[in-house]
Motif scaffolding. Structure first.
Motif, mmCIF file in Angstrom:
data_model
loop_
_atom_site.group_PDB
_atom_site.id
_atom_site.type_symbol
_atom_site.label_atom_id
_atom_site.label_comp_id
_atom_site.label_asym_id
_atom_site.label_seq_id
_atom_site.Cartn_x
_atom_site.Cartn_y
_atom_site.Cartn_z
ATOM 1 N N UNK A 78 52.329 7.853 116.166
ATOM 2 C CA UNK A 78 53.610 7.445 116.745
ATOM 3 C C UNK A 78 53.424 7.351 118.254
ATOM 4 N N UNK A 79 53.792 6.238 118.832
ATOM 5 C CA UNK A 79 53.763 6.083 120.283
ATOM 6 C C UNK A 79 55.211 5.957 120.751
ATOM 7 N N UNK A 80 55.641 6.897 121.578
ATOM 8 C CA UNK A 80 57.012 6.860 122.101
ATOM 9 C C UNK A 80 57.015 5.944 123.324
ATOM 10 N N UNK A 81 57.721 4.838 123.229
ATOM 11 C CA UNK A 81 57.745 3.870 124.321
ATOM 12 C C UNK A 81 59.014 3.964 125.163
ATOM 13 N N UNK A 82 59.983 4.735 124.677
ATOM 14 C CA UNK A 82 61.224 4.911 125.432
ATOM 15 C C UNK A 82 61.943 6.153 124.930
ATOM 16 N N UNK A 83 62.531 6.928 125.841
ATOM 17 C CA UNK A 83 63.360 8.053 125.451
ATOM 18 C C UNK A 83 62.580 9.280 125.023
ATOM 19 N N UNK A 84 63.221 10.105 124.175
ATOM 20 C CA UNK A 84 62.645 11.368 123.706
ATOM 21 C C UNK A 84 62.951 11.554 122.231
ATOM 22 N N UNK A 90 55.769 7.547 126.563
ATOM 23 C CA UNK A 90 54.354 7.550 126.915
ATOM 24 C C UNK A 90 53.531 8.531 126.126
ATOM 25 N N UNK A 91 54.173 9.482 125.416
ATOM 26 C CA UNK A 91 53.432 10.436 124.590
ATOM 27 C C UNK A 91 52.995 9.772 123.284
ATOM 28 N N UNK A 92 51.863 10.211 122.782
ATOM 29 C CA UNK A 92 51.343 9.701 121.518
ATOM 30 C C UNK A 92 51.078 10.866 120.584
ATOM 31 N N UNK A 93 51.519 10.720 119.349
ATOM 32 C CA UNK A 93 51.296 11.728 118.312
ATOM 33 C C UNK A 93 50.357 11.145 117.274
ATOM 34 N N UNK A 94 49.281 11.860 116.981
ATOM 35 C CA UNK A 94 48.317 11.440 115.967
ATOM 36 C C UNK A 94 48.223 12.515 114.903
ATOM 37 N N UNK A 95 48.410 12.128 113.637
ATOM 38 C CA UNK A 95 48.242 13.036 112.500
ATOM 39 C C UNK A 95 47.020 12.560 111.719
ATOM 40 N N UNK A 96 45.833 13.098 112.034
ATOM 41 C CA UNK A 96 44.595 12.592 111.441
ATOM 42 C C UNK A 96 44.570 12.615 109.924
ATOM 43 N N UNK A 102 49.147 13.715 122.630
ATOM 44 C CA UNK A 102 48.603 13.301 123.909
ATOM 45 C C UNK A 102 49.756 13.089 124.875
ATOM 46 N N UNK A 103 49.830 13.949 125.863
ATOM 47 C CA UNK A 103 50.886 13.856 126.863
ATOM 48 C C UNK A 103 50.454 12.884 127.952
ATOM 49 N N UNK A 104 51.168 11.821 128.106
ATOM 50 C CA UNK A 104 50.783 10.832 129.090
ATOM 51 C C UNK A 104 51.475 11.123 130.417
ATOM 52 N N UNK A 105 50.851 11.975 131.208
ATOM 53 C CA UNK A 105 51.380 12.263 132.538
ATOM 54 C C UNK A 105 50.937 11.208 133.544
#
Length: 309
Positions: free
Chosen positions: A46-52, A68-74, A140-143
């Motif tokens: 899941x890539x969050x492109x807006x909001x929370x 900007x955060x990305x969640x990966x469930x391998x 992955x926190x996209x700071x």
């Protein structure tokens, strides 16, 4: 200065990281909402492109994600993504289709959260082994804004290619998805360097060449001398490094790798057991069967029957 392949494990891993993309959802939600996701056969992202939003999976506490955060469930575990707000009535989610891509909406309320969701499927046993080496989920926190922009751009480009149905779109989308996965893996390795296991072996110069050689040719009649030569290390150094990073000697690790490959193919293909045995380095179906029974407590036929159960 250009890094050579021996200094860059991810470049060496490239042949084992080709994944088939399935971009599944564009989510545009507002208000209070809950979006459950069933378990899948691939690595979900899941890539969050807006909001929370908030991510929940059994056995772990809630994790808040932002733009900007990305969640990966391998491992493709079942999970729930929901709104940060829990006030008010839970909004119904309506699904619309544009070719093979779903758009999920909460009608009647302004959109304040957007996500790009999909699955990365590894088709080869080596890809499955690498994905299995990752933890249950990676955030992955996209700071840094450039990273968020690159991940978002790749997700949109994959979608556009799959949606276009033009000549070459599938191979282009596959290569973009591979880039997306490698970027996720690179950032994960930066944030949480592995202390043990397959990924740790692949990120250490003293062991990476031996592991890559096993991944490329699992059926080869590997000896400790040959693996040491491949690694440009002494036998003692190689054994010591493998035991430190994987808790196994090199040839014991090879056995684990072979049986893992065999198990994956038995559970996901209809290939004859004798063919699988030969491909992973066993001289007969019986030898593979005995090895699987010792390692997993189950015969090949049971693994195959268990696919639909």
């Amino acid at each position: 200065m250009t890094r050579n392949e021996s200094d860059d494990p991810l470049s060496s891993l490239a042949p084992f990281l080709r994944v088939k993309p399935e971009l599944q959802d564009f989510c545009r939600f507002g208000g209070t909402w809950v979006s459950p996701h069933e378990a899948s056969g691939g690595a979900q992202f899941h890539i969050v492109t807006r909001g929370h939003c908030v991510f929940e999976v059994t056995g772990h506490g809630p994790v808040k994600l932002g733009a900007g955060d990305t969640l990966l469930l391998p491992h493709g575990d079942a999970h729930v993504v929901c709104s940060v707000s829990t006030d008010g009535t839970i909004r119904s989610i309506v699904t619309e289709f544009r070719n093979a891509i779903r758009t999920k909406l909460t009608p009647g309320v302004a959109c304040d959260t957007e996500l790009v969701c999909g699955v990365l499927r590894g088709e080869a046993a080596s890809e499955q082994a690498l994905i299995a080496a990752l933890p249950n989920f990676v955030v992955l926190r996209s700071t840094r804004l450039p990273l968020a922009e690159r991940l978002h751009m790749l997700a949109i480009c994959i979608s556009d290619e799959l949606d276009s149905n033009e000549t070459g779109s599938t191979i282009i989308a596959t290569n973009l998805a591979t880039a997306l996965f490698v970027m996720m893996l690179r950032e994960h390795l930066k944030e949480a360097p592995p202390a043990s296991g397959l990924l740790a072996l692949l990120t250490h110069r003293s062991t990476s060449h031996a592991v890559l050689a096993m991944l490329r040719e699992p059926a080869r009649d590997w000896t400790l001398d040959l693996l040491a030569k491949t690694s440009a290390a002494s036998r003692a150094t190689l054994v010591r490094s493998f035991r430190k990073l994987a808790g196994l000697a090199p040839l014991a690790f090879l056995t684990e790798l072979r049986l893992g490959f065999a198990r994956q193919r038995l559970m996901t293909t209809n290939d004859p057991i004798c063919v699988i045995a030969a491909d992973v380095g066993y001289q007969s179906e019986g030898a593979l069967s005995r090895a699987l029974l010792r390692r997993y407590g189950v015969r090949p036929s049971k693994l195959r029957l268990g696919r639909s159960g």
